[in-house]
Motif scaffolding. Structure first.
Motif, mmCIF file in Angstrom:
data_model
loop_
_atom_site.group_PDB
_atom_site.id
_atom_site.type_symbol
_atom_site.label_atom_id
_atom_site.label_comp_id
_atom_site.label_asym_id
_atom_site.label_seq_id
_atom_site.Cartn_x
_atom_site.Cartn_y
_atom_site.Cartn_z
ATOM 1 N N MET A 5 0.826 -1.199 0.000
ATOM 2 C CA MET A 5 0.000 0.000 0.000
ATOM 3 C C MET A 5 0.866 1.258 0.000
ATOM 4 S SD MET A 5 -2.897 1.362 -0.238
ATOM 5 C CE MET A 5 -3.937 -0.079 -0.061
ATOM 6 N N ALA A 6 1.960 1.250 0.789
ATOM 7 C CA ALA A 6 2.873 2.396 0.785
ATOM 8 C C ALA A 6 3.501 2.567 -0.589
ATOM 9 C CB ALA A 6 3.953 2.217 1.851
ATOM 10 N N ALA A 7 3.869 1.451 -1.210
ATOM 11 C CA ALA A 7 4.449 1.517 -2.556
ATOM 12 C C ALA A 7 3.443 2.099 -3.553
ATOM 13 C CB ALA A 7 4.894 0.124 -2.999
ATOM 14 N N ARG A 32 0.932 4.138 -2.884
ATOM 15 C CA ARG A 32 0.777 5.574 -2.621
ATOM 16 C C ARG A 32 1.948 6.350 -3.224
ATOM 17 N NH1 ARG A 32 -0.153 3.879 2.951
ATOM 18 N NH2 ARG A 32 -2.384 3.606 3.317
ATOM 19 N N CYS A 33 3.165 5.846 -3.046
ATOM 20 C CA CYS A 33 4.340 6.511 -3.615
ATOM 21 C C CYS A 33 4.223 6.596 -5.131
ATOM 22 C CB CYS A 33 5.616 5.769 -3.234
ATOM 23 S SG CYS A 33 6.098 5.937 -1.502
ATOM 24 N N TYR A 34 3.804 5.507 -5.749
ATOM 25 C CA TYR A 34 3.678 5.477 -7.213
ATOM 26 C C TYR A 34 2.687 6.534 -7.697
ATOM 27 C CZ TYR A 34 2.390 3.887 -11.873
ATOM 28 O OH TYR A 34 2.125 3.847 -13.217
ATOM 29 N N ARG A 35 1.542 6.617 -7.043
ATOM 30 C CA ARG A 35 0.519 7.578 -7.455
ATOM 31 C C ARG A 35 1.020 9.019 -7.302
ATOM 32 N NH1 ARG A 35 -5.155 6.638 -4.773
ATOM 33 N NH2 ARG A 35 -3.845 6.652 -2.901
ATOM 34 N N ILE A 36 1.723 9.301 -6.196
ATOM 35 C CA ILE A 36 2.239 10.651 -5.965
ATOM 36 C C ILE A 36 3.293 11.007 -7.012
ATOM 37 C CG2 ILE A 36 3.547 12.111 -4.354
ATOM 38 C CD1 ILE A 36 2.237 10.401 -2.091
ATOM 39 N N LEU A 37 4.209 10.083 -7.253
ATOM 40 C CA LEU A 37 5.280 10.325 -8.220
ATOM 41 C C LEU A 37 4.731 10.530 -9.630
ATOM 42 C CD1 LEU A 37 7.772 7.600 -6.937
ATOM 43 C CD2 LEU A 37 8.096 10.066 -6.752
ATOM 44 N N LYS A 38 3.748 9.714 -9.986
ATOM 45 C CA LYS A 38 3.164 9.811 -11.331
ATOM 46 C C LYS A 38 2.373 11.105 -11.504
ATOM 47 C CE LYS A 38 0.330 7.299 -14.694
ATOM 48 N NZ LYS A 38 -0.487 6.084 -14.936
ATOM 49 N N ALA A 39 1.574 11.440 -10.501
ATOM 50 C CA ALA A 39 0.735 12.647 -10.604
ATOM 51 C C ALA A 39 1.587 13.908 -10.713
ATOM 52 C CB ALA A 39 -0.192 12.740 -9.397
ATOM 53 N N ALA A 40 2.732 13.928 -10.020
ATOM 54 C CA ALA A 40 3.587 15.121 -10.020
ATOM 55 C C ALA A 40 4.605 15.114 -11.157
ATOM 56 C CB ALA A 40 4.316 15.231 -8.685
ATOM 57 N N ARG A 41 4.657 14.022 -11.914
ATOM 58 C CA ARG A 41 5.621 13.880 -13.012
ATOM 59 C C ARG A 41 7.053 14.093 -12.506
ATOM 60 N NH1 ARG A 41 2.598 16.859 -18.185
ATOM 61 N NH2 ARG A 41 0.712 15.565 -18.100
ATOM 62 N N VAL A 42 7.366 13.397 -11.452
ATOM 63 C CA VAL A 42 8.688 13.514 -10.819
ATOM 64 C C VAL A 42 9.755 12.948 -11.746
ATOM 65 C CG1 VAL A 42 10.103 12.631 -8.911
ATOM 66 C CG2 VAL A 42 7.797 13.497 -8.463
ATOM 67 N N PRO A 87 14.749 -0.529 -1.472
ATOM 68 C CA PRO A 87 14.184 -1.732 -2.104
ATOM 69 C C PRO A 87 12.699 -1.603 -2.425
ATOM 70 C CG PRO A 87 15.685 -2.363 -0.355
ATOM 71 C CD PRO A 87 15.544 -0.873 -0.265
ATOM 72 N N LEU A 88 11.937 -0.876 -1.598
ATOM 73 C CA LEU A 88 10.527 -0.654 -1.891
ATOM 74 C C LEU A 88 10.347 0.254 -3.095
ATOM 75 C CD1 LEU A 88 7.584 -1.127 -0.565
ATOM 76 C CD2 LEU A 88 7.854 1.240 0.219
ATOM 77 N N LEU A 89 11.245 1.230 -3.244
ATOM 78 C CA LEU A 89 11.105 2.230 -4.296
ATOM 79 C C LEU A 89 11.621 1.768 -5.653
ATOM 80 C CD1 LEU A 89 12.329 5.409 -2.346
ATOM 81 C CD2 LEU A 89 9.958 4.787 -2.860
#
Length: 379
Positions: free
Chosen positions: A73-75, A77-87, A99-101
């Motif tokens: 679930m943490a992974a 959430r990170c994916y959605r945040i990174l994708k939405a912000a176009r990091v 390792p999670l990232l």
């Protein structure tokens, strides 16, 4: 200054660090603030952080507990945040979350940077923790897979290149950044002394010798016991100056009964204090008799930034650029108690010492990221 063309950078700090309460928290907050003033920056952190007006955007992805390092679930959430912000670039604040990232970053085409606050396995090995070898393996793998590794000192960078077989071209120095860019005024110092004296019934005419740090961290507790059991009795036999040793920091083990037995040596245990900067400002000299642990002792840099002279062991001063500290950093050999006491007494004779401008040029928060910005501004 940010530009419209600057790509977005994410900093992943998988624990509560706002408001900052220790050196690690300050390091995370400092780099997010400094980067946020230069490039669009998002900090992905834990639920429970205090919201506020920051130079960066704060997002939440992690729960409490060790399971966050393996949480799907943490992974997500990170994916959605990174994708939405176009990091474009992601800085992991510690190697253990990498390792999670890794799958997320690979899937998204985001470059990985790891901020090594210290070489973690050395810290655990110095405290005789059996798992230091596991930590070494994690660091070896993570640092080799990262696109860039950021080190808090040149000494750590050089050691890591040799120990982990890293490419020197992908290793960058990003020192711990202090919030102040000028020394405090005498008015600030006198106000702090007045408030501390009033709060505890001390005399402002006394000389105050300060050690601070949470005592649930083994190297800090050992430093407190050294001060109480060895240094304080020695100082009392060597000086008739009116002085007081102040110990600040919570979590002292109950068996030491708040160090009451050592008050005969002019020692006061004050426990946790809300505003440690006030006590540092008020002090005449700050102690750092640390022998274990690894990495840069950020309390030394914070004290010097506040205009204080610090007496430190060689181990405690590891990784600090001594040439920019001037006379504000006095280093004595490890285990030399007599030299440590003599250095404290010499500090009492120093007057009107000022932290050099070069210290702030090197360690001021906004300056420490200057070598990192060309990397983060790449599209």
């Amino acid at each position: 200054m940010q530009t419209a063309a600057s790509p977005v950078t994410a900093v992943v700090i998988p624990y509560v660090f706002l408001p900052p309460k220790n050196g690690g928290h300050q390091a995370g907050y400092g780099i997010c603030q400094a980067l946020g003033r230069e490039v669009p920056t998002i900090c992905i952190s834990s639920f429970g952080n205090a919201t506020g007006s920051y130079a960066f955007q704060l997002e939440f992805a992690f729960r409490k507990g060790m399971t966050k390092y393996f949480s799907p679930m943490a992974a997500w959430r990170c994916y959605r945040i990174l994708k939405a912000a176009r990091v474009r670039h992601c800085i992991a604040q510690q190697p253990f979350i990498v390792p999670l990232l890794l799958p997320i970053l690979a899937l998204s085409g985001i470059s990985l940077l790891v901020y090594a606050h210290n070489i973690e396995y050395r810290r655990f090995r110095s405290m005789d923790k059996w798992w230091w070898r596991i930590v070494w393996g994690v660091e070896w793998l993570v640092y080799r897979l990262a696109n860039q590794v950021l080190f808090i000192s040149a000494e750590e960078r050089i050691a890591a290149i040799a120990e982990f077989g890293l490419d020197p071209k992908k290793c960058v120095d990003v020192p711990y950044g202090v919030a102040r860019k000028t020394p405090p005024s005498e008015l600030e110092r006198q106000a702090a002394r007045h408030e501390v004296a009033a709060a505890h019934g001390f005399k402002e005419t006394e000389r105050w010798i300060l050690f601070f740090g949470p005592q649930n961290y083994q190297p800090n507790l050992e430093a407190v016991l050294f001060i109480a059991q060895e240094l304080a009795p020695l100082l009392k036999t060597q000086s008739n100056i009116d002085y007081r040793i102040l110990i600040c920091g919570g979590s002292l083990p109950s068996e030491y009964q708040k160090l009451e037995a050592y008050r005969q040596y002019n020692l006061e245990y004050l426990g946790f204090v809300e505003n440690i900067d006030q006590y540092v400002l008020a002090a005449d000299v700050v102690l750092n008799p640390i022998l274990k642990g690894a990495g840069v002792k950020t309390k030394v840099l914070e004290a010097i930034a506040l205009g204080k002279t610090v007496v430190s062991t060689e181990s405690g001063a590891f990784g600090i650029q001594k040439q920019v500290c001037g006379e504000q950093l006095i280093v004595v050999a490890d285990h030399d108690m007599t030299a440590f006491a003599d250095a404290i007494l010499r500090c009492f004779a120093l007057e009107n010492q000022t932290t050099p401008v070069g210290f702030y040029d090197y360690y001021y928060r906004d300056n420490v990221v200057k070598d990192l910005l060309p990397i983060l501004k790449k599209t």
